[in-house]
Design an enzyme around this catalytic site. Sequence first.
Site, PDB file in Angstrom:
ATOM      1  N   GLU A  25       0.845  -1.193   0.000  1.00 33.27           N
ATOM      2  CA  GLU A  25       0.000   0.000   0.000  1.00 33.27           C
ATOM      3  C   GLU A  25       0.883   1.246   0.000  1.00 33.27           C
ATOM      4  O   GLU A  25       1.865   1.325   0.715  1.00 33.27           O
ATOM      5  CB  GLU A  25      -0.894   0.001   1.249  1.00 33.27           C
ATOM      6  CG  GLU A  25      -1.832   1.193   1.319  1.00 33.27           C
ATOM      7  CD  GLU A  25      -2.686   1.205   2.587  1.00 33.27           C
ATOM      8  OE1 GLU A  25      -3.701   1.923   2.592  1.00 33.27           O
ATOM      9  OE2 GLU A  25      -2.330   0.510   3.562  1.00 33.27           O
ATOM     10  N   LYS A  71      -9.712   2.263  -2.343  1.00 35.32           N
ATOM     11  CA  LYS A  71      -9.986   1.877  -0.959  1.00 35.32           C
ATOM     12  C   LYS A  71     -11.346   2.400  -0.528  1.00 35.32           C
ATOM     13  O   LYS A  71     -11.628   3.603  -0.628  1.00 35.32           O
ATOM     14  CB  LYS A  71      -8.881   2.426  -0.056  1.00 35.32           C
ATOM     15  CG  LYS A  71      -8.941   1.966   1.390  1.00 35.32           C
ATOM     16  CD  LYS A  71      -7.725   2.508   2.143  1.00 35.32           C
ATOM     17  CE  LYS A  71      -7.687   2.035   3.578  1.00 35.32           C
ATOM     18  NZ  LYS A  71      -6.490   2.572   4.273  1.00 35.32           N
ATOM     19  N   CYS A 120      -5.905  -2.618   2.838  1.00 37.60           N
ATOM     20  CA  CYS A 120      -5.665  -2.385   4.262  1.00 37.60           C
ATOM     21  C   CYS A 120      -6.932  -2.438   5.114  1.00 37.60           C
ATOM     22  O   CYS A 120      -7.453  -3.515   5.399  1.00 37.60           O
ATOM     23  CB  CYS A 120      -4.942  -1.051   4.441  1.00 37.60           C
ATOM     24  SG  CYS A 120      -4.089  -0.895   6.039  1.00 37.60           S
TER      25      CYS A 120
END
Length: 277
Positions: A42, A112, A152
């Site tokens: 990431e 995300k 994440c």
Amino acid sequence: MKKFNIASCQMTVVDDKETNVEHATKLINEASKNVDLITLPEMFNTPYDNNKFIENAEKEKNSYTLRTMCETANENNIYLQTGSIPELENDKIYNSAYLIDDNGKIIGKHRKMHMFDIDTDTMKFTESDTLSPGNKITTIKTPFANISIAICYDIRFTEMWTLMNKNNTDVILLPGAFNKTTGPLHWETLIRARAIDNQLYVIATSPSQVENPYYVAWGHSMIVDPWGKILTQAHEKEEILYSTITPESISAVREQIPILKNKREDIYETILKKELN
């Protein structure tokens, strides 16, 4: 799905975009000898910091980072999941993960979905001060597997993973950067749990653990099979992980523990409708 080889590059990220991109290229060149797919961490081209996201954000069409990654994938004849980068579009910045094919063409993008916003006595970090959330489930069909991408904090939201699973996903790629508090507490547990829950492979790729003034990632990248077994795992320092992904592992666990067949969607939907009414 068919058998294929994967590499996960846990890399050191520094405060210089060009240096990070050049370093990622070297790691990809090293890892590409006997693999079909390579993953990066990431925010691999920038320190994990809101101000640095603004400084290093790039528009997709003229992105130095993406252009270099596309060229590298093409030169090495591999599929490349570019970790994630700060993507600029219409004055908004997204934490975006791209999948590039072996011809150097972008074939998928995940933004995300869940912003990590925390404000306590001991820690404050609000991604939404700078980043905007994506709104789509991302599943890409490749010649060797159906690949979904999460980033994440997305791992903590099981509803999203259920939707990825419903897309007939075989492998979920998870570029992530847990910190030194949440990492030892939940990183391994969540990755293994999501693999077990959904009976698929999870490949989680983190930046290495390097002390810096911005954000210190936990590291400990890992490749987990559909049984929840850790096939290979990094520690704190930079490291390349290698593993072989096989369809037999998925079919075996789904036959022996048929939770996907045994789900009671009829009951879940009925209860949900009652609650909504």
